[in-house]
Write a protein that holds these residues in place. Structure first.
Motif, PDB file in Angstrom:
ATOM      1  N   GLN A 225       0.829  -1.212   0.000  1.00  0.00           N
ATOM      2  CA  GLN A 225       0.000   0.000   0.000  1.00  0.00           C
ATOM      3  C   GLN A 225       0.868   1.269   0.000  1.00  0.00           C
ATOM      4  OE1 GLN A 225      -0.558  -2.500   2.337  1.00  0.00           O
ATOM      5  NE2 GLN A 225      -2.234  -3.409   1.133  1.00  0.00           N
ATOM      6  N   ASN A 226       2.148   1.091  -0.313  1.00  0.00           N
ATOM      7  CA  ASN A 226       3.093   2.200  -0.398  1.00  0.00           C
ATOM      8  C   ASN A 226       3.274   2.925   0.935  1.00  0.00           C
ATOM      9  OD1 ASN A 226       4.974   3.507  -2.031  1.00  0.00           O
ATOM     10  ND2 ASN A 226       3.596   5.226  -2.436  1.00  0.00           N
ATOM     11  N   ARG A 227       3.242   2.160   2.007  1.00  0.00           N
ATOM     12  CA  ARG A 227       3.489   2.705   3.331  1.00  0.00           C
ATOM     13  C   ARG A 227       4.862   2.251   3.818  1.00  0.00           C
ATOM     14  NH1 ARG A 227      -2.292   1.546   6.435  1.00  0.00           N
ATOM     15  NH2 ARG A 227      -3.586   2.919   5.111  1.00  0.00           N
ATOM     16  N   THR A 228       5.508   3.135   4.549  1.00  0.00           N
ATOM     17  CA  THR A 228       6.856   2.834   5.042  1.00  0.00           C
ATOM     18  C   THR A 228       6.799   1.919   6.253  1.00  0.00           C
ATOM     19  OG1 THR A 228       7.608   5.013   4.299  1.00  0.00           O
ATOM     20  CG2 THR A 228       9.021   3.829   5.843  1.00  0.00           C
ATOM     21  N   THR A 229       7.616   0.887   6.231  1.00  0.00           N
ATOM     22  CA  THR A 229       7.747   0.005   7.389  1.00  0.00           C
ATOM     23  C   THR A 229       8.994   0.406   8.170  1.00  0.00           C
ATOM     24  OG1 THR A 229       9.142  -1.625   6.260  1.00  0.00           O
ATOM     25  CG2 THR A 229       6.755  -1.854   6.001  1.00  0.00           C
ATOM     26  N   LYS A 230       9.289  -0.324   9.228  1.00  0.00           N
ATOM     27  CA  LYS A 230      10.518  -0.106   9.992  1.00  0.00           C
ATOM     28  C   LYS A 230      11.554  -1.195   9.691  1.00  0.00           C
ATOM     29  CE  LYS A 230       9.601   3.705  12.088  1.00  0.00           C
ATOM     30  NZ  LYS A 230      10.404   4.925  11.771  1.00  0.00           N
ATOM     31  N   ILE A 231      11.335  -1.886   8.587  1.00  0.00           N
ATOM     32  CA  ILE A 231      12.272  -2.935   8.180  1.00  0.00           C
ATOM     33  C   ILE A 231      13.293  -2.335   7.203  1.00  0.00           C
ATOM     34  CG2 ILE A 231      12.518  -5.185   7.065  1.00  0.00           C
ATOM     35  CD1 ILE A 231       9.593  -5.724   7.783  1.00  0.00           C
ATOM     36  N   PRO A 232      14.584  -2.332   7.537  1.00  0.00           N
ATOM     37  CA  PRO A 232      15.584  -1.721   6.654  1.00  0.00           C
ATOM     38  C   PRO A 232      15.716  -2.485   5.337  1.00  0.00           C
ATOM     39  CG  PRO A 232      16.656  -2.926   8.416  1.00  0.00           C
ATOM     40  CD  PRO A 232      15.186  -2.918   8.746  1.00  0.00           C
ATOM     41  N   GLN A 233      16.019  -1.769   4.273  1.00  0.00           N
ATOM     42  CA  GLN A 233      16.195  -2.402   2.959  1.00  0.00           C
ATOM     43  C   GLN A 233      17.497  -3.198   2.902  1.00  0.00           C
ATOM     44  OE1 GLN A 233      14.485  -1.092  -0.521  1.00  0.00           O
ATOM     45  NE2 GLN A 233      14.284   1.047   0.077  1.00  0.00           N
ATOM     46  N   LYS A 234      18.506  -2.722   3.593  1.00  0.00           N
ATOM     47  CA  LYS A 234      19.789  -3.442   3.614  1.00  0.00           C
ATOM     48  C   LYS A 234      20.453  -3.225   4.962  1.00  0.00           C
ATOM     49  CE  LYS A 234      22.213  -3.987  -0.060  1.00  0.00           C
ATOM     50  NZ  LYS A 234      23.087  -3.820  -1.264  1.00  0.00           N
ATOM     51  N   VAL A 235      21.090  -4.271   5.472  1.00  0.00           N
ATOM     52  CA  VAL A 235      21.762  -4.205   6.777  1.00  0.00           C
ATOM     53  C   VAL A 235      23.203  -4.673   6.626  1.00  0.00           C
ATOM     54  CG1 VAL A 235      21.812  -5.073   9.150  1.00  0.00           C
ATOM     55  CG2 VAL A 235      19.621  -4.585   8.050  1.00  0.00           C
ATOM     56  N   MET A 236      24.126  -3.900   7.163  1.00  0.00           N
ATOM     57  CA  MET A 236      25.520  -4.305   7.211  1.00  0.00           C
ATOM     58  C   MET A 236      25.832  -4.805   8.612  1.00  0.00           C
ATOM     59  SD  MET A 236      29.061  -2.144   6.710  1.00  0.00           S
ATOM     60  CE  MET A 236      29.033  -1.544   8.410  1.00  0.00           C
ATOM     61  N   ARG A 237      26.465  -5.951   8.706  1.00  0.00           N
ATOM     62  CA  ARG A 237      26.871  -6.510   9.999  1.00  0.00           C
ATOM     63  C   ARG A 237      28.337  -6.191  10.230  1.00  0.00           C
ATOM     64  NH1 ARG A 237      22.683  -9.095   8.047  1.00  0.00           N
ATOM     65  NH2 ARG A 237      21.125  -9.966   9.472  1.00  0.00           N
ATOM     66  N   TYR A 238      28.581  -5.421  11.266  1.00  0.00           N
ATOM     67  CA  TYR A 238      29.923  -4.907  11.543  1.00  0.00           C
ATOM     68  C   TYR A 238      30.505  -5.592  12.770  1.00  0.00           C
ATOM     69  CZ  TYR A 238      33.407  -1.595  13.373  1.00  0.00           C
ATOM     70  OH  TYR A 238      34.531  -1.035  13.893  1.00  0.00           O
ATOM     71  N   LEU A 239      31.697  -6.157  12.608  1.00  0.00           N
ATOM     72  CA  LEU A 239      32.392  -6.800  13.716  1.00  0.00           C
ATOM     73  C   LEU A 239      33.458  -5.838  14.225  1.00  0.00           C
ATOM     74  CD1 LEU A 239      31.378  -9.177  11.766  1.00  0.00           C
ATOM     75  CD2 LEU A 239      32.937 -10.610  13.068  1.00  0.00           C
TER      76      LEU A 239
END
Length: 270
Positions: free
Chosen positions: A249-263
């Motif tokens: 429905q073209n609404r923004t979620t709180k799920i990121p499009q991309k996540v980087m895992r940093y050690l």
């Protein structure tokens, strides 16, 4: 080239780290163009092939095979007298107690424990201890000393988790797959075993070791990270792409499009 560093117990000392650099340079020189070489750490035992960068990391974490003083598997020429001895040494797998390795990891993660417990001179000043860190240390020590199940002498709770998580990462196992096999192993063991039921519980046990990672949101097109001064932004400064996924429905979620895992490297070097 002196190789006394191989037997040094302190793998963070300058002599040991310089020795690793000498070995890496030796391996590069004798294996030009190679992207992978045999890893001579005590866990891989020259039977597994790793990238040269990973070999250096393994040698810091696990230590080098103490009998591997002639680097014949990495291009060194042996004289006739030593070649037969080297062949015999390579065929013997070093005995490394995983429980001892886990205790070494705990001592590396919490150096204040040994400095406060083992100070010998009266003029030694105990290192201040943070209460939260000391609680983490006590929990890890409890898991390191607790048998996986009553009567199990080979694995403690912590050792079993470390071994399983190592396999998960090494063979790129998904969390869902890991949860399945963890459940199978738990059912195979005696009913009073202490193995975690899923990856989430196992990760909680390991958090105190400093082996976790930070999740940092990234732009879908790899333009930037939503980090530090950009942490509160919702769109990319470069391409204006949304930070979060959109619903049908073209609404923004709180799920990121991309996540980087940093050690973080710093805690691993302390």
């Amino acid at each position: 080239m002196s190789r006394r560093w191989i037997h040094k117990p302190n793998r963070c000392s300058d002599e040991y780290l310089d020795g690793i650099e000498d070995f890496i340079e030796f391996a590069r020189r004798h294996n030009p163009g190679a992207t992978r070489i045999r890893c001579p750490c005590r866990r891989c035992n020259n039977t597994l092939w790793e990238t040269i960068e990973n070999v250096g990391f393994h040698l810091v974490r696990n230590g080098m095979i103490e009998t591997y003083s002639n680097w014949n598997l990495h291009g060194e020429q042996l004289d006739h007298a030593s070649s037969s001895n080297a062949a015999r040494m390579d065929s013997v797998e070093p005995i490394v107690d995983p429980n001892d390795q886990v205790m070494d990891i705990i001592q590396d993660a919490f150096p204040f424990a040994s400095t406060n417990i083992n100070h010998e001179r009266e003029d030694d000043v105990p290192t201040p201890i943070d209460n939260a860190k000391f609680e983490q240390y006590e929990k890890l020590l409890k898991n390191a000393n607790q048998e996986l199940y009553p009567g199990c002498e080979s694995f403690s709770v912590l050792t079993a988790i470390v071994e399983l998580m190592h396999g998960k990462i090494k063979y790129r196992m998904s969390n869902l797959c890991f949860d399945y096999f963890l459940g199978v192993f738990k059912r195979m063991l005696p009913t009073d075993n202490c193995l975690p039921k899923d990856h989430k519980q196992a990760q909680k046990v390991l958090n105190g070791l400093g082996l976790g990672y930070e999740k940092i949101h990234a732009c879908k097109n790899n333009c930037m990270l939503f980090y530090k001064e950009h942490e509160t932004l919702d769109t990319c400064l470069i391409c204006n792409e949304s930070r979060f996924k959109m619903t049908s429905q073209n609404r923004t979620t709180k799920i990121p499009q991309k996540v980087m895992r940093y050690l973080p490297l710093k805690p691993r070097l302390q």
